[in-house]
Design a protein around this motif. Structure first.
Motif, PDB file in Angstrom:
ATOM      1  N   CYS A  49       0.826  -1.211   0.000  1.00 57.29           N
ATOM      2  CA  CYS A  49       0.000   0.000   0.000  1.00 57.29           C
ATOM      3  C   CYS A  49       0.862   1.263   0.000  1.00 57.29           C
ATOM      4  O   CYS A  49       0.623   2.202  -0.757  1.00 57.29           O
ATOM      5  N   ARG A  50       1.867   1.282   0.848  1.00 59.76           N
ATOM      6  CA  ARG A  50       2.740   2.458   0.907  1.00 59.76           C
ATOM      7  C   ARG A  50       3.581   2.578  -0.349  1.00 59.76           C
ATOM      8  O   ARG A  50       3.878   3.683  -0.813  1.00 59.76           O
ATOM      9  N   LEU A  51       3.968   1.428  -0.908  1.00 58.96           N
ATOM     10  CA  LEU A  51       4.759   1.464  -2.136  1.00 58.96           C
ATOM     11  C   LEU A  51       4.003   2.154  -3.254  1.00 58.96           C
ATOM     12  O   LEU A  51       4.573   2.968  -3.996  1.00 58.96           O
ATOM     13  N   LEU A  52       2.727   1.867  -3.402  1.00 60.02           N
ATOM     14  CA  LEU A  52       1.968   2.490  -4.479  1.00 60.02           C
ATOM     15  C   LEU A  52       1.797   3.986  -4.253  1.00 60.02           C
ATOM     16  O   LEU A  52       1.787   4.766  -5.211  1.00 60.02           O
ATOM     17  N   ALA A 105       0.034   0.212 -15.100  1.00 56.99           N
ATOM     18  CA  ALA A 105      -1.185   0.974 -15.372  1.00 56.99           C
ATOM     19  C   ALA A 105      -1.042   2.405 -14.874  1.00 56.99           C
ATOM     20  O   ALA A 105      -1.523   3.354 -15.507  1.00 56.99           O
ATOM     21  N   GLY A 106      -0.349   2.564 -13.736  1.00 52.51           N
ATOM     22  CA  GLY A 106      -0.156   3.898 -13.180  1.00 52.51           C
ATOM     23  C   GLY A 106       0.713   4.790 -14.038  1.00 52.51           C
ATOM     24  O   GLY A 106       0.618   6.022 -13.965  1.00 52.51           O
ATOM     25  N   ALA A 107       1.567   4.182 -14.872  1.00 51.10           N
ATOM     26  CA  ALA A 107       2.398   4.977 -15.773  1.00 51.10           C
ATOM     27  C   ALA A 107       1.541   5.707 -16.798  1.00 51.10           C
ATOM     28  O   ALA A 107       1.900   6.792 -17.267  1.00 51.10           O
ATOM     29  N   ALA A 108       0.408   5.118 -17.134  1.00 51.10           N
ATOM     30  CA  ALA A 108      -0.498   5.737 -18.105  1.00 51.10           C
ATOM     31  C   ALA A 108      -1.588   6.559 -17.429  1.00 51.10           C
ATOM     32  O   ALA A 108      -2.056   7.557 -17.981  1.00 51.10           O
ATOM     33  N   ASP A 109      -1.991   6.137 -16.232  1.00 52.27           N
ATOM     34  CA  ASP A 109      -3.076   6.814 -15.521  1.00 52.27           C
ATOM     35  C   ASP A 109      -2.790   6.732 -14.029  1.00 52.27           C
ATOM     36  O   ASP A 109      -2.906   5.659 -13.428  1.00 52.27           O
ATOM     37  N   ALA A 132      -4.377   7.433 -11.566  1.00 53.71           N
ATOM     38  CA  ALA A 132      -5.499   6.999 -10.728  1.00 53.71           C
ATOM     39  C   ALA A 132      -5.309   5.552 -10.262  1.00 53.71           C
ATOM     40  O   ALA A 132      -5.830   5.158  -9.210  1.00 53.71           O
ATOM     41  N   TRP A 133      -4.560   4.766 -11.033  1.00 57.61           N
ATOM     42  CA  TRP A 133      -4.309   3.381 -10.649  1.00 57.61           C
ATOM     43  C   TRP A 133      -3.411   3.278  -9.420  1.00 57.61           C
ATOM     44  O   TRP A 133      -3.322   2.206  -8.806  1.00 57.61           O
ATOM     45  N   LEU A 134      -2.720   4.357  -9.072  1.00 58.57           N
ATOM     46  CA  LEU A 134      -1.835   4.343  -7.913  1.00 58.57           C
ATOM     47  C   LEU A 134      -2.499   4.936  -6.676  1.00 58.57           C
ATOM     48  O   LEU A 134      -1.845   5.131  -5.656  1.00 58.57           O
ATOM     49  N   ALA A 135      -3.781   5.207  -6.767  1.00 54.63           N
ATOM     50  CA  ALA A 135      -4.519   5.750  -5.625  1.00 54.63           C
ATOM     51  C   ALA A 135      -4.685   4.689  -4.550  1.00 54.63           C
ATOM     52  O   ALA A 135      -4.759   3.490  -4.839  1.00 54.63           O
ATOM     53  N   ALA A 136      -4.734   5.129  -3.300  1.00 53.72           N
ATOM     54  CA  ALA A 136      -4.866   4.198  -2.183  1.00 53.72           C
ATOM     55  C   ALA A 136      -6.119   3.349  -2.302  1.00 53.72           C
ATOM     56  O   ALA A 136      -6.130   2.176  -1.909  1.00 53.72           O
ATOM     57  N   GLU A 137      -7.166   3.923  -2.871  1.00 57.88           N
ATOM     58  CA  GLU A 137      -8.429   3.186  -2.984  1.00 57.88           C
ATOM     59  C   GLU A 137      -8.289   1.961  -3.882  1.00 57.88           C
ATOM     60  O   GLU A 137      -8.923   0.932  -3.646  1.00 57.88           O
TER      61      GLU A 137
END
Length: 220
Positions: free
Chosen positions: A91-94, A165-169, A171-176
């Motif tokens: 979780c913290r990594l993201l 996925a987070g590299a493109a968007d 939002a994929w790296l959000a805690a949720e």
């Protein structure tokens, strides 16, 4: 002393500039002139600190690995179970991936097939995840029908998937998003709800286990 401080600052500026470009463009498309321009230093200064793009990429990956290693150590020291340490670390990594270009670049470089001799960070992350899951099994935290090897594959693949996925968007790296992943998979892994709690909010988040208990996961 002043020259040494200035040189150290220039070196760090180059590492961050390179990380930003590696994270956004990948290893192949990144160029040394673009990195020196982003850093605001001359090509000569860049070559004084780094002999090649590969040596610069290796330094970025090494610094990223060190940051994640320290993050993992904090999570392990604070968690009451190995499963909790694994949940907290991912979780913290993201959250760090979303905020820190060096860590983001480190994972992208490690997964880049165009780099020879890379993937050190990927191997290290796989080893860490497997170690925590194996410790969880020994402590009786895993459900009896869960294979540590299969669980390791699932967590590592999910982590890399979030990163890609987070590299493109972002939002994929959000805690949720990672909370959704752990809410889905943790009840399958854990032998008891008390062995792992899932973050439900960004930053410093109140977390709830499937059994209803709660504590706080501090943002790194």
């Amino acid at each position: 002393m002043v020259k040494q401080v200035r040189a150290a600052r220039t070196r760090q500026t180059l590492i961050v500039a390179a990380a930003e470009i590696f994270a956004d463009e990948g290893y192949v498309l990144a160029t040394l002139p673009a990195i020196s321009k982003r850093a605001g230093v001359s090509s000569g200064a860049l070559h004084f600190h780094f002999a090649s793009k590969d040596s610069l990429a290796a330094e970025v990956e090494a610094e990223a690995a060190e940051s994640v290693r320290k993050l993992a150590e904090r999570c392990r020291s604070e968690a009451h179970t190995s499963l909790q340490a694994l949940v907290d670390t991912t979780c913290r990594l993201l959250l760090v991936l979303a905020a820190d270009p060096v860590v983001r670049a480190g994972f992208r470089l490690s997964c880049d097939p165009s780099r020879k001799g890379g993937a050190e960070m990927l191997h290290w992350w796989h080893t860490l995840v497997h170690e925590l899951i194996t410790q969880a099994e020994r402590a009786g935290e895993l459900a009896h029908d869960v294979s540590p090897e299969a669980a390791t594959v699932a967590v590592v693949a999910a982590t890399l998937g979030f990163q890609a996925a987070g590299a493109a968007d972002r939002a994929w790296l959000a805690a949720e998003r990672v909370a959704q992943f752990w809410t889905f998979i943790l009840p399958r892994l854990a032998s008891s709800p008390e062995h792992g709690l899932v973050p439900t909010g960004p930053g410093v988040a109140r977390t709830n286990s499937p059994g209803g208990s709660a504590h706080t996961v501090a943002n790194s």
